[in-house]
Write an enzyme that holds these catalytic residues in place. Structure first.
Site, PDB file in Angstrom:
ATOM      1  N   GLU A 227      52.967  41.541  25.895  1.00 56.72           N
ATOM      2  CA  GLU A 227      52.318  40.246  25.967  1.00 56.72           C
ATOM      3  C   GLU A 227      50.870  40.423  25.538  1.00 56.72           C
ATOM      4  OE1 GLU A 227      52.344  36.682  29.295  1.00 56.72           O
ATOM      5  OE2 GLU A 227      51.350  38.559  29.778  1.00 56.72           O
TER       6      GLU A 227
ATOM      7  N   GLU B 196      48.566  38.901  20.707  1.00 52.58           N
ATOM      8  CA  GLU B 196      47.866  38.139  19.682  1.00 52.58           C
ATOM      9  C   GLU B 196      46.466  38.703  19.489  1.00 52.58           C
ATOM     10  OE1 GLU B 196      50.807  36.128  21.998  1.00 52.58           O
ATOM     11  OE2 GLU B 196      48.822  36.810  22.639  1.00 52.58           O
TER      12      GLU B 196
ATOM     13  N   ASP C 119     110.792 -20.125 -14.202  1.00 51.78           N
ATOM     14  CA  ASP C 119     111.718 -19.007 -14.276  1.00 51.78           C
ATOM     15  C   ASP C 119     111.089 -17.912 -15.141  1.00 51.78           C
ATOM     16  OD1 ASP C 119     113.998 -17.524 -13.997  1.00 51.78           O
ATOM     17  OD2 ASP C 119     115.333 -18.938 -15.016  1.00 51.78           O
TER      18      ASP C 119
ATOM     19  N   GLU D 260     108.298 -12.924 -14.036  1.00 54.99           N
ATOM     20  CA  GLU D 260     107.987 -11.620 -13.420  1.00 54.99           C
ATOM     21  C   GLU D 260     106.826 -10.880 -14.108  1.00 54.99           C
ATOM     22  OE1 GLU D 260     111.492 -13.256 -12.161  1.00 54.99           O
ATOM     23  OE2 GLU D 260     111.135 -12.589 -14.214  1.00 54.99           O
TER      24      GLU D 260
END
Length: 2006
Positions: free
Chosen positions: A482, A485, A1382, A1385
């Site tokens: 620790e 730094e 008729d 289709e």
């Protein structure tokens, strides 16, 4: 007086002035152009630079406009956003390239010269050097240094420098250098994307200020540290992050923390392509992120030393980065266990107490820490013997229990204790950091301290010595460091202690905490062995960790070191882990820990974790519980807190606390998964992979993962979802795009690629295992040392392919060199093809514990396996102990005994697919070979059951559902194509077989829309390209209710949608089935069905209403195809209804008009296969069948309302020779008195069969039509769609061309020509030639109108108008009333087009549905599929998509034209239909055949079209093709009399079959049944109204009314007319009795009124040739009317009501009435609507609406018949008329027959004014004029007025074409009938009730025969009604107790003879013979015939005044 200056003085003054002027000038020049900055003045170039791209020219400063423009010479443009720099660099700032040297194999160098521009921070470097290296194919290195001076560089030991370079040709990047101003660009070679471009800002290179900016390709930036970023993905909105190591509390804000990491990663896009940038620089700096997007580094020293890493994935970039800075160390196994720590245990007792209570709590726990409180005076390498006596014993106790001990060390060495040996030794070796006055001094924990310089080799030796010596007294196992730094305490500025110079106070200070480099550390001018503190500050933690690691090498010679460091730098992970510093016990800190952990994995420090439960502050139990749950899955799992705060180790909260229980639970899971975690660290160590992994690294394809930071992964496979907010038990969690299994239940979750609300109660954290991965496990124990002795296991999470992979790395867990010496075991684990393979990759370690794999858990096993075996050492060992959970799809194999760690082994199993679960993978070829099947990627198995596919899909899904969003009104989700979605088992060969599944669309959208409570829509479509959608407008009801009848859920493993009925739980749709596909030309989806009872799908010849589920496939594609089994016919209706097992019903429409087929299989399930469009389903939920139909027609549009006359009988024929023939036919029908309303004429009337022309043979047709219409008749013409193009003066074609109405070839103006009926001009047709020859010689080229175009509709209507009113030749006007269209289709007599088609792909698509002429192509008998049509909006569409809509598109404009030209409602009858065609037309069932089977099929067809919303339907009565046979045609006339469209029609070349074409008997039978029809037309018309307004069915299957009676679900040879009339026709030859089903109700024989109750029974009905069985359902009231010759006359006759009471004495009905012909009478309100209700001795008539009937327009009521009264006399009848009550005396009461007949014929009563009729029971004598019929036998006869005879028929006195007297009857046809006075007492005369009653009651039970008395001459037998022939002779007769009453064929005994009316005795062989034998002979003959034919015919014998049943 002033002295005069001398010349010398003047000269000197002048010289001084000149010098001064020169000085001033020089000064100005200097100010304008400082030395070294160029030779000329600088003018900034300030183009319009966008705000996002501005680079700040005054970093960290606030400047004015003047200072910006004139001092800094920068650009100035302030904006509202204060973050955006107002003062920014111009484009011409920076450096220029003066010289470039390039080496293709190594890189380049370039000399850079400073451009003329002001200096910002002084000491600019005029000449710089760029050095660039192509280090590897994916790594580019460049640095910018001072060309003339050596500057500080980070020592090379911090990076693994590779001297090798890559050939430029192998590089994944290109480099561009721009010369002026200098910039460098890095491009990805594969796509030329610019990854980095420094041209966005200038290079700035001063002595203490270096700056370089990069423009980025995306804003997806990760990394840079150490900070509290709060999220993993950076915010690019002008954020500045300082980097400079500092001991400070991790809090929010842009604060520099403990470590320094300059590396960032940028994800470019969803491809995963990424790159990383690393600046090797340790000086204080800041990094600016801006929204360009761009990044700017500003550093205070050193050089610019950049590494650029390219990767195909983010993970690969990390690996590239770690190859430079060093891969992480391999931690000891124990360091992955749980760890406890705190500062301030209060001494050894407190420490021991924590350890013991943790053990007692049975918490897995491996490591105990000691903080500085163990030290003496906080001095390192000392022990406080007072507080921690015998600390070494404590350490030993830990070791004895398999635990480890970690101590803390800090760098500060107290310098105030002369006896402190550590200090003395260090001073002796001069290891301290130096200042100008000696050893640099700061304050540490121990007070004033000095600090080791770990860059000094002497310091490392000294440190090693101290560590080694200390270990000798205290056996620790690792060190955490620790304050590294280079921190000093307390915090505060050292400014007053440091000299004032440019190191301690540089010209530029980054935006670091407190704004000073000196805070909390030593002065920047202190000196290190390697340089100035100014340069190396951020390296201090790195050097201390490295030194500690080296020291531990001497302590642990053979064991791995453990170093935990707070301060880190690039490369620290090579020897240290990291904890995230002194956090706080806050929820924020809990959340922030995850982004930081992910970042440190990015930085190459995977052993990282936060202080669990927080370091500062007292933690709450809730927070600590949640933190322990999360911390259990930190790579470094350590609970640590600070002094003076409450204990927060788990056991501290009490033995029964939720926290303790939850902690223990999840730590056990952690320990279970340690083999997996350890393997991840192995991969991090060897490959550089991350351990704690952000979702974006695995799921970069999904942008939703890019910003996820509240969840993370362990490696690729374990998803961790913690609770991070207070008071929350539910988390908004993202589920990435994969299968995920809940770790604890093993169940796959349904969500995928979406956010969900994940419930996580207080004791839960989300843990999910990713499908496709194998997780090695081990039974947990209290420590890793103990758990490593336990058995191993595997959790196998299968992916969608039923595959998985993984690894297991195993060594002793502690030794150094296991990798270098290969002392480890490495398994590659895989599951594929139903085989788990554990393959040894390395096996140089023998575990001393002989551990074995004993338990294997497989998740996602979608089928139950069989034949599980272990394969070990070439032996097959059966597995006896395994458990399969089908609902959970989990297989657990336990108690394995042979699988010792270190051996190769495999486990195999088989997955058997039942026949019912096989879904056809090769539908185009039922005889597919095994090879071809597997080449497609499917499974093959020889089938033994017919129909079962041999080639079937594996349950490997094609798509995955993701991003599932549940909303109040629906669900949306994405469907993503899964890569290689073929199982390895199936993919055994290269794919060479044509696969219609190819071209799969990768991205789909699925939306579920809840339209109403009973209707929802499911739509699957492509998001990437617009696909064809059916342009049929639907009426989507607007639902407001949220009480939906359904629940919808998404299944994801595999994908499927499930729809469930809420009320019953029945799943009505479940598409979680194999075979879902969505490609360009092939769509397929299957769904399970809730039952086998499926109805619908058309138009196809179906032999039964209920579909055959035995592997039957039905094609749907409009085709001119006469009805024939399984052949697709004229219309397309992809709609079905299903009856669910609980009697509910639902319907499903697939709105798609492309060719398709549907396979039904007994699973039960169905599969759709479609060749285009999208999947767009509409589902209606009824729940009754009738409601289903109503809801469906609400969606597609309600049927058109037919005119009244259209319900009359109709005649037609193709082959009328002339109009005279039609005239003769009409006259004959009138003469025969056969009701008849409509005459059709086929294309015979046309000239050469050209539409809108008139043949010479029909020149008087217009006159005939007008004459017939004056007598109430109506006329229909036929139109075909095609228009001849071979004419010169054919205006129809000419105008069509002008209007551009014809279908054309794509991208062309050429018409697509076909051939149909139209004949060429000037030819004589030889009809004897074959069809092909006639086609070639005589047929004209025809064009096909495109009815989708608006222009076509206009043209078509105009042509119809001129047909109706011919403007050129008015005499040819044909005033038709409707049209039959008729051939629409559309039919074509050539395949495709004259000359052929042009697109093989469209006409013969990759998948050809199961259609007729499948081998020919879609263009068979129709147009080419590539023909182009135009939608009303101008969109161009292919006939391929629109074909089946052709008839639909023609029907609407035809209907509109009929109404426009006639001004009346009219009708259109169309052959080709599609959903919603019923809105404009009716339909006939096509060109059927004169065959018996067609009768039954016509019922099925009508039922189906009722479902389809086209109720006005019928078949050609007696058949179109072939010669009708006499008996069949009679039966068909009887059946056809109850078709909604009742038309007799046949073709040319066959015999006539109209009713007057046979004989008088045929005429009579036809007249009789048609009169029944006409009498019932008010009821039928009302049904048509309800169909029009409510969508009800007219022809109705029994199941619609009696759904609860599942016997009705299969009945399709009986049907209902609405809800009230049951029709039971004869459908087979030589049949004179039928079996009919009577559902539970009271049923009345329509001919007699006799009623019987049925409990749901089969009855045998008498069915003589002149009779059809009709039954009226109790509970209904039928309006009827006296029949007439046609509806014009019948509508003027008296109306009647038949009230058929149910068992409760109730009935109801309705009547809708209007003028029968006007348009939209209902919509305009011009109608009459009344309801009738009977109950409690009264009939009430309520008018619901009346805007039609009036005094001048009346509807007269003449009869009311009430059936089903009780056995009591009616003695009085009261009527309420016009609001006045009067007594009605004219009625007949028949109490024994339970009938009441009320005659109102003499009252002239209008129906609308009659409101109530009541009757009174009593025993008093009847009212005068009333009639009481008394029973004279057990079975009283029906009144003769109910019997239709030739002598009782009368007609109204109004004008009528009927003869006034019946025609003369042949004596052989008709015999007189007499009745006795005792049987009936007629009201007026025998003709008062003309309604024909030709039906028979169903068979009575034995109880119905009240007597078995044997009369003289007869021998009775009442016990057995089934007699053998041996029992019968000419003199022996018996009473048959199973007989029925034959009331319509009355045998009456006279003195000598038995006589009948038309003795058409059913049991006699055809032809029927009329007989008049004597009584004895007759009976003898009858009985003999009955037995020999084995029929059940009964003969009714009447002895005078007595009924007998024999």
């Amino acid at each position: 007086m002033a002295r005069k200056l001398s010349v010398l003085e003047v000269f000197l003054i002048i010289c001084n002035v000149i010098v001064l002027a020169v000085d001033i000038l020089l000064l100005l020049l200097v100010l304008e152009n400082p030395p070294g900055k160029g030779d000329g003045p600088f003018t900034p170039e300030c183009p319009d630079i966008s705000e996002a791209e501005r680079i700040d020219c005054a970093p960290g400063q606030v400047v004015t406009e003047d200072a910006c423009r004139w001092q800094r010479k920068c650009c100035w443009k302030p904006v509202a956003d204060p973050k955006v720099p107002a003062c920014f660099f111009p484009r011409n700032w920076g450096y220029e390239v003066t010289n470039v040297l390039t080496n293709a194999s190594t890189g380049l160098t370039a000399q850079l010269k400073k451009l003329s521009s002001p200096s910002l921070f002084g000491n600019d470097i005029a000449d710089a050097l760029l050095t660039a290296e192509y280090q590897t194919s994916n790594r580019f290195h460049f640095k910018i240094t001072d060309f003339n001076e050596i500057r500080y560089e980070v020592p090379s030991e911090n990076t693994n420098i590779m001297n090798g370079t890559s050939e430029k040709s192998s590089l994944s990047y290109d480099i561009e250098v721009i010369k002026n101003p200098f910039s460098i660009r890095v491009l990805r070679k594969s796509n030329k994307r610019v990854l980095l471009d420094t041209g966005i800002g200038p290079l700035q290179f001063d002595q203490q200020y270096l700056q370089l900016s990069f423009r980025l390709p995306s804003s997806n930036v990760y990394g840079l540290g150490e900070h509290v970023h709060q999220q993993y993905l950076h915010n690019m909105s002008w954020n500045t992050w300082p980097i400079f190591t500092r001991d400070t509390t991790p809090t929010e804000g842009k604060i520099n923390l403990y470590g320094a990491h300059t590396f960032f990663l940028c994800l470019e896009d969803t491809s995963g392509a990424s790159f990383g940038v690393f600046l090797m620089n340790s000086n204080a700096m800041e990094v600016i992120l801006q929204p360009a997007p761009a990044i700017t580094y500003r550093t205070t020293g050193g050089i610019l030393d950049f590494y650029i890493f390219l990767g195909n994935t983010p993970e690969q970039v990390v690996q590239e980065y770690l190859e430079v800075v060093g891969r992480p160390f391999l931690p000891s196994y124990w360091s992955l266990g749980f760890q406890l720590s705190r500062r301030g245990y209060g001494g050894i007792d407190g420490l021991r107490q924590v350890v013991q209570r943790t053990r007692d709590a049975e918490i897995p726990y491996d490591v105990q820490y000691s903080d500085i409180d163990y030290m003496n005076g906080s001095k390192v390498f000392t022990i406080d013997e007072q507080a921690y006596p015998r600390l070494s014993d404590f350490a030993k106790d830990l070791h004895d229990n398999g635990q480890k001990y970690i101590i803390i060390l800090t760098p500060g060495i107290a310098n105030h204790d002369p006896d402190y040996e550590t200090y003395r030794n260090g001073s002796k070796n001069r290891v301290w950091i130096m200042s100008s006055s000696g050893f640099a001094v700061g304050k540490g924990y121990a007070g004033e301290s000095v600090f080791p310089d770990f860059t000094n080799p002497a310091s490392i030796a000294w440190w090693t010595q101290q560590v080694t010596q200390f270990y000798s007294s205290l056996k620790f196992d690792g060190v955490w460091i620790e304050m590294d730094e280079l921190a000093t305490v307390p915090q505060g500025a050292n400014d007053n202690k440091c000299e004032s110079n440019n190191l301690n106070s540089p010209p530029f200070t980054p935006s670091i905490l407190n704004g000073s480099l000196l805070v909390g550390t030593l002065c920047m001018d202190t000196e290190f062995y390697s340089g100035l503190h100014y340069d190396v500050h951020s390296l201090y933690g790195y050097t201390m960790a490295r030194a500690t690691n080296l020291a531990l090498n001497d302590v642990f010679l053979s064991k791995r070191n453990f170093v935990l460091s707070r301060s880190t730098f690039a490369g620290s992970g090579k020897f240290a882990g990291h904890w995230l510093g002194n956090n706080a016990a806050t929820w924020d800190d809990l959340r922030w820990s995850i982004p930081s952990i992910l970042e440190f994995n990015l930085f190459g420090i995977p052993l990282v974790g936060a202080n669990i439960c927080g370091y500062r502050n007292n933690v709450t139990e809730e927070l600590c519980t949640r933190w322990m749950q999360l911390g259990a899955f930190y790579p470094l799992s350590r609970n640590h807190n600070g002094p003076e705060y409450r204990d927060q180790d788990p056991a501290a909260f009490g033995p029964n606390s939720l926290l303790l229980q939850s902690s223990r639970h999840y730590l056990n899971i952690r320990y279970t998964l340690l083999p997996y975690l350890y393997t991840l660290f192995y991969r991090a160590h060897t490959l550089g992979e991350t351990v704690a992994r952000p979702l974006v690294h695995e799921f970069y394809q999904d942008p939703a993962t890019w910003a996820v930071h509240e969840q993370f992964l362990w490696g690729p496979g374990l998803l961790i979802t913690p609770v991070l907010y207070e008071g929350t038990d539910q988390v908004k969690a993202y589920i990435p795009d994969a299968i995920w299994y809940d770790y604890e239940t093993g169940l796959a979750i349904q969500a995928r690629k979406q956010f969900i609300d994940m419930p996580l109660p207080s004791d839960r954290i989300g843990l999910h295992l990713r499908g496709g991965y194998i997780f090695p496990t081990q039974e947990p124990n209290r420590t890793t040392e103990a758990s490593r002795k336990n058995p191993l296991g595997l959790i196998i999470a299968l992916d969608y392919k039923r595959e998985a992979k993984g690894q297991l790395y195993w060594d002793d867990g502690v030794s150094k060199g296991t990798m270098s010496e290969r002392k480890y075991i490495l398994y590659d684990l895989s599951v594929t093809s139903n085989r788990l393979q554990a393959k040894i990759i390395n096996n140089s370690y023998v575990d001393p514990n002989d551990i074995m794999f004993t338990n294997i858990r497989i998740l996602g096993m979608d089928k139950e396996p069989t034949d599980c075996n272990v394969l070990l050492n070439n032996n097959i060992i059966p597995i006896s102990s395994y458990d399969y959970n089908a609902s959970a799809k989990i297989l657990i194999i336990s108690n394995l005994t042979e699988l010792k760690l270190g051996q190769n082994f495999a486990i195999e199993w088989k997955l058997v697919v039942s026949d019912l679960e096989k879904f056809n993978c090769f539908p185009e070829d039922p005889a597919v070979s095994e090879e071809s099947c597997k080449q497609r990627g499917c499974l093959w198995e020889q089938a033994t059951t017919p129909g079962v596919p041999t080639c079937f899909y594996d349950t490997i899904p094609q798509y995955a559902a993701s991003n599932i969003q549940y909303q109040p009104k629906g669900i949306t989700m994405d469907l993503t194509l899964l890569e290689n979605s073929t199982s390895a088992r199936a993919a055994a060969a290269p794919r060479v077989v044509s696969d219609p599944l190819s071209g799969k669309i990768s991205s789909l959208k699925l939306s579920v829309t809840y339209h109403t409570e009973n209707m929802l829509q499911v739509k699957i479509y492509s998001t990437s390209n617009k696909r064809y959608e059916v342009p049929v407008p639907l009426t989507i009801p607007l639902g407001t209710s949220e009480n939906f009848l359904y629940d919808v859920s998404v299944k994801t493993n595999p994908f499927g949608l499930q729809i469930q009925r809420k009320s019953s739980g029945t799943v009505i749709w479940d598409s979680q089935l194999p075979g879902f596909a969505f490609s360009e030309m092939f769509l397929s989806i299957s769904t399970r069905l809730p039952s086998q009872y499926v109805y619908g799908f058309g138009e196809t010849d179906h032999s039964s209403f209920r579909k055959n589920m035995s592997w039957n496939t039905w094609g749907m594609f409009a085709r001119d195809e006469p009805p024939s089994y399984k052949k697709n016919s004229y219309g397309v209706h992809p709609y079905y209804m299903v009856l669910e097992d609980d009697n509910n019903a639902h319907g499903v429409l697939l709105l798609n008009s492309n060719a398709m087929d549907v396979t039904l299989q007994p699973t039960p399930a169905l599969t759709y296969r479609i060749i285009g469009g999208i999947l767009d389903f509409y589902i209606v939920l009824g729940p009754t069948p009738e409601l289903v139909t109503q809801q469906y027609t609400q969606l597609i549009g309600r049927p058109a309302m037919t005119p009244y006359w259209a319900l009359g009988f109709q005649l037609s024929r193709y082959g009328y020779k002339s109009d005279a023939e039609i005239s003769d036919l009409y006259s004959a029908m009138v003469a025969a008195e056969i009701p008849y309303d409509v005459q059709h004429v086929d294309i015979d009337y046309m000239d050469r069969k050209l539409d809108f022309t008139l043949s010479p043979s029909f020149q008087n047709l217009g006159v005939l039509i007008n004459e017939m219409k004056t007598n109430g008749m109506r006329f229909l013409l036929t139109l075909d769609p095609t228009i001849s193009g071979n004419e010169t003066l054919y205006l129809t074609f000419t105008r069509g061309q002008e209007k551009n109405v014809f279908i054309k070839w794509p991208d062309s103006n050429d018409i697509v020509w076909g051939k149909v009926w139209a004949e060429l001009p000037n030819v004589n047709v030889d009809g004897s030639l074959d069809h092909e020859t006639q086609l070639k010689l005589y047929r004209a080229y025809v064009a096909f109108p495109d009815f989708l175009r608006n222009s076509t509709a206009t043209w078509w209507k105009k042509e119809i108008e001129e047909l109706y009113s011919n403007p050129q030749e008015p005499q040819k006007s044909l005033k038709f009333d409707g049209l039959r269209i008729d051939m629409n289709e559309p039919s074509n007599f050539v395949d495709g087009a004259v000359g052929g088609c042009r697109s093989d792909t469209l006409n013969k698509p990759p998948y050809m549905p199961d259609l007729e002429a499948r081998n020919v192509g879609l263009n068979s008998k129709t147009l080419c599929m590539e023909s182009e049509q135009i939608l009303p909006d101008g969109s161009r569409v292919r006939h391929y998509d629109m074909h089946s809509l052709y008839g639909w598109s023609q029907t609407r404009p035809t209907y509109e034209a009929v109404q426009q030209v006639t001004g009346e409602r009219g009708i259109v009858i169309t052959r080709s239909t599609f959903p919603s065609s019923g809105r404009w037309g009716g339909h006939w069932l096509g060109d059927n055949t004169a065959a018996w089977d067609q009768l039954g099929k016509s019922i099925v067809g009508m039922m189906e079209f009722s479902l389809f919303g086209i109720p006005y339907t019928g078949a050609d009565i007696c058949g179109f093709f072939g010669d009708a046979e006499y008996e069949m045609c009679i039966r068909w006339m009887q059946l056809g009399a109850f078709y909604p469209l009742s038309r007799n029609h046949n073709t040319a070349g066959t015999r006539r079959q109209d009713p007057v074409a046979w004989n008088s008997t045929f005429e009579e039978h036809s007249r009789r049944v048609l009169r029944i029809r006409y009498s019932l037309l008010p009821y039928l018309y009302t049904l048509m109204h309800k169909a029009h307004t409510e969508g009800s069915t007219v022809i109705r299957p029994l199941l619609h009314e009696f759904t609860e009676d599942n016997t009705t679900w299969d009945i399709d040879y009986q049907f209902m007319l609405g809800p009230a009339i049951l029709i039971s026709p004869v459908l087979e030859p030589n049949t004179f009795e039928i079996r009919a089903y009577f559902p539970r109700a009271r049923w009345y024989d329509h001919s007699t009124g006799f009623g019987n109750n049925s409990a749901g029974e089969w009855k045998t009905l008498w069915a003589p040739l002149d009779h059809i069985n009709l039954h009226i359902r109790g509970g209904y009231i039928l309006p009827w009317q006296e029949p007439g010759m046609n509806t014009y006359y019948s509508r003027q006759n008296l109306m009647g009501l038949t009230v058929a009471l149910d068992n409760d004495g109730k009935a109801e009905g309705q009547l809708f009435w209007d003028d029968g012909q006007s348009i939209e009478t209902y919509e305009k309100g011009n109608y009459f609507l009344a309801t009738f209700r009977a109950e409690k001795n009264s009939l009430k008539i309520q008018i619901l609406h009346n805007n039609f009937l009036s005094d001048t327009n009346t509807l007269k009521i003449g009869y009311i018949r009430i059936w089903g009264l009780n056995y009591t006399y009616v003695v009085q009848v009261f009527c309420t008329y016009n609001n006045q009550q009067f007594i009605q005396n004219d009625f007949t009461s028949e109490p024994y027959n339970q009938k009441l007949t009320i005659r109102l014929t003499g009252k002239n009563m209008s129906l609308e004014k009659l409101t109530e009729v009541t009757w009174v029971y009593g025993d008093v004598p009847p009212t005068p004029n009333a009639t009481i019929v008394l029973p004279t036998s057990p079975h009283p006869s029906e009144s003769s007025t109910e019997t239709d005879t030739t002598t009782s028929t009368t007609f109204p006195n109004t004008t009528t074409p009927f003869p006034t007297s019946p025609p003369t009857a042949n004596s052989s046809d008709v015999m007189p009938v007499t009745t006795t006075a005792t049987e009936t007492i007629p009201v007026t005369d025998s003709t008062s009730d003309p309604i024909p009653m030709g039906s028979t009651p169903y068979r009575t039970s034995t109880a119905d025969v009240t007597s078995s008395t044997i009369y003289p001459g007869c021998v009775g037998n009442t016990t057995d009604g089934n007699k053998s022939s041996s029992m019968i002779d000419n003199s022996t007769y018996f009473v048959n107790p199973d007989a029925i009453i034959i009331s319509d064929i009355a045998f009456i005994i006279t003195e000598t003879h038995l006589v009948t009316q038309n003795a058409t005795i059913g049991y006699l062989p055809s032809p029927v013979v009329s007989v008049t034998p004597n009584t004895t002979n007759m009976i003898t003959y009858a009985l003999t015939a009955t037995v020999s034919n084995r029929t059940a015919v009964k003969v009714l014998l009447l002895i005078p005044n007595t009924w007998w049943v024999l």
